[in-house]
Design a protein around this motif. Structure first.
Motif, PDB file in Angstrom:
ATOM      1  N   ASP A   1      11.659 -10.400  52.195  1.00 44.21           N
ATOM      2  CA  ASP A   1      12.352 -10.273  50.914  1.00 44.21           C
ATOM      3  C   ASP A   1      11.663  -9.250  50.013  1.00 44.21           C
ATOM      4  O   ASP A   1      12.319  -8.459  49.335  1.00 44.21           O
ATOM      5  CB  ASP A   1      12.439 -11.639  50.225  1.00 44.21           C
ATOM      6  CG  ASP A   1      13.356 -11.617  49.028  1.00 44.21           C
ATOM      7  OD1 ASP A   1      14.467 -11.056  49.148  1.00 44.21           O
ATOM      8  OD2 ASP A   1      12.982 -12.164  47.978  1.00 44.21           O
TER       9      ASP A   1
ATOM     10  N   CYS B   1       9.925  -6.693  51.081  1.00 41.26           N
ATOM     11  CA  CYS B   1      10.228  -5.376  51.665  1.00 41.26           C
ATOM     12  C   CYS B   1      11.636  -4.922  51.320  1.00 41.26           C
ATOM     13  O   CYS B   1      11.867  -3.741  51.060  1.00 41.26           O
ATOM     14  CB  CYS B   1      10.049  -5.408  53.185  1.00 41.26           C
ATOM     15  SG  CYS B   1       8.337  -5.555  53.711  1.00 41.26           S
ATOM     16  N   ARG B   2      12.589  -5.862  51.296  1.00 43.79           N
ATOM     17  CA  ARG B   2      13.978  -5.512  50.980  1.00 43.79           C
ATOM     18  C   ARG B   2      14.116  -4.948  49.571  1.00 43.79           C
ATOM     19  O   ARG B   2      15.021  -4.161  49.299  1.00 43.79           O
ATOM     20  CB  ARG B   2      14.881  -6.741  51.126  1.00 43.79           C
ATOM     21  CG  ARG B   2      15.219  -7.058  52.537  1.00 43.79           C
ATOM     22  CD  ARG B   2      16.239  -8.210  52.626  1.00 43.79           C
ATOM     23  NE  ARG B   2      16.112  -8.823  53.926  1.00 43.79           N
ATOM     24  CZ  ARG B   2      15.592 -10.021  54.167  1.00 43.79           C
ATOM     25  NH1 ARG B   2      15.184 -10.778  53.174  1.00 43.79           N
ATOM     26  NH2 ARG B   2      15.503 -10.475  55.387  1.00 43.79           N
TER      27      ARG B   2
ATOM     28  N   ASP C   1      19.766  -0.143  50.770  1.00 45.70           N
ATOM     29  CA  ASP C   1      20.719  -0.743  51.699  1.00 45.70           C
ATOM     30  C   ASP C   1      21.307   0.341  52.598  1.00 45.70           C
ATOM     31  O   ASP C   1      21.787   1.364  52.128  1.00 45.70           O
ATOM     32  CB  ASP C   1      21.835  -1.438  50.913  1.00 45.70           C
ATOM     33  CG  ASP C   1      22.798  -2.190  51.800  1.00 45.70           C
ATOM     34  OD1 ASP C   1      22.473  -2.402  52.984  1.00 45.70           O
ATOM     35  OD2 ASP C   1      23.873  -2.570  51.310  1.00 45.70           O
TER      36      ASP C   1
ATOM     37  N   ASP D   1      19.437  -4.203  58.371  1.00 43.61           N
ATOM     38  CA  ASP D   1      18.241  -4.676  57.670  1.00 43.61           C
ATOM     39  C   ASP D   1      17.002  -4.032  58.292  1.00 43.61           C
ATOM     40  O   ASP D   1      16.615  -4.358  59.416  1.00 43.61           O
ATOM     41  CB  ASP D   1      18.161  -6.194  57.755  1.00 43.61           C
ATOM     42  CG  ASP D   1      17.021  -6.777  56.942  1.00 43.61           C
ATOM     43  OD1 ASP D   1      16.394  -6.032  56.161  1.00 43.61           O
ATOM     44  OD2 ASP D   1      16.757  -7.986  57.094  1.00 43.61           O
TER      45      ASP D   1
ATOM     46  N   SER E   1      14.039  -4.266  56.840  1.00 44.83           N
ATOM     47  CA  SER E   1      12.852  -4.933  56.307  1.00 44.83           C
ATOM     48  C   SER E   1      11.872  -5.374  57.393  1.00 44.83           C
ATOM     49  O   SER E   1      10.653  -5.287  57.169  1.00 44.83           O
ATOM     50  CB  SER E   1      13.240  -6.106  55.406  1.00 44.83           C
ATOM     51  OG  SER E   1      13.954  -7.076  56.128  1.00 44.83           O
TER      52      SER E   1
END
Length: 191
Positions: free
Chosen positions: A149, A151-152, A157, A162, A164
């Motif tokens: 989370d 890293c996101r 986007d 994903d 991450s």
């Protein structure tokens, strides 16, 4: 049979048994810290094998907020004992300060490796069987989600892909390269 013939098997047994139990203690600590589901079979297994020793330690070592300090003390003590026994079997002597630094470095390495393998396992499970739920995926999610989370938040986007896990793996490898060598160097200077 001479003593050196039995040294390698003895080191293997000591290292294996201590490493497995230290891993169990560390995983229990991490799952408590990440608030993983307590009644998950994996969590229950870790609780059952670590509870007898931690029950005794918790009488004397209280937690500090959300941190289970008795688990940390147990993991460090076991790592120090294992490192001492292995070095003794190899014919080396080391001071207590150097031993503590060496053992701390080994625990940090184990911690980083736990996260590396957990992120890898979670990524592989998401490719093979996306959306499935089982005890292992639940534990992996609880363990890795705070890291992924974070890293996101820094990765744009890319249309539903994903990245991450890739970013987390790069950061974890970088942490290994930056944190561990100074700890080992300092331990060798003190020892």
């Amino acid at each position: 049979m001479n003593a050196s013939y039995m040294t390698d098997p003895a080191i293997f047994i000591i290292d294996s048994l201590f490493s497995l139990y230290i891993l169990a203690v560390m995983l229990r600590f991490l799952l408590q810290w990440s608030r993983a589901e307590f009644y998950n079979p994996i969590s229950q297994f870790l609780v059952k094998i670590t509870h007898p020793v931690l029950k005794i330690l918790r009488r004397y070592i209280p937690p500090v907020g959300k941190i289970d300090t008795s688990s940390i003390v147990l993991a460090l003590s076991l790592q120090m004992l294992a490192d001492f026994l292995i070095l003794m079997l190899k014919g080396f002597s080391i001071g207590i300060g150097a031993l503590a630094l060496l053992s701390f470095g080994n625990l940090v390495s184990l911690l980083i490796n736990v996260f590396i393998y957990a992120v890898l396992a979670r990524a592989i499970l998401s490719w093979l069987n996306p959306g499935s739920f089982n005890a292992a995926s639940s534990v992996l999610h609880s363990l890795t989600e705070p890291l992924l989370d974070t890293c996101r938040k820094f990765i744009p986007d890319f249309g539903g892909i994903d990245l991450s896990p890739l970013a987390a793996l790069l950061l974890l490898q970088l942490a290994k390269m930056v944190i561990l060598p100074p700890l080992h160097q300092l331990a060798s200077l003190i020892g």
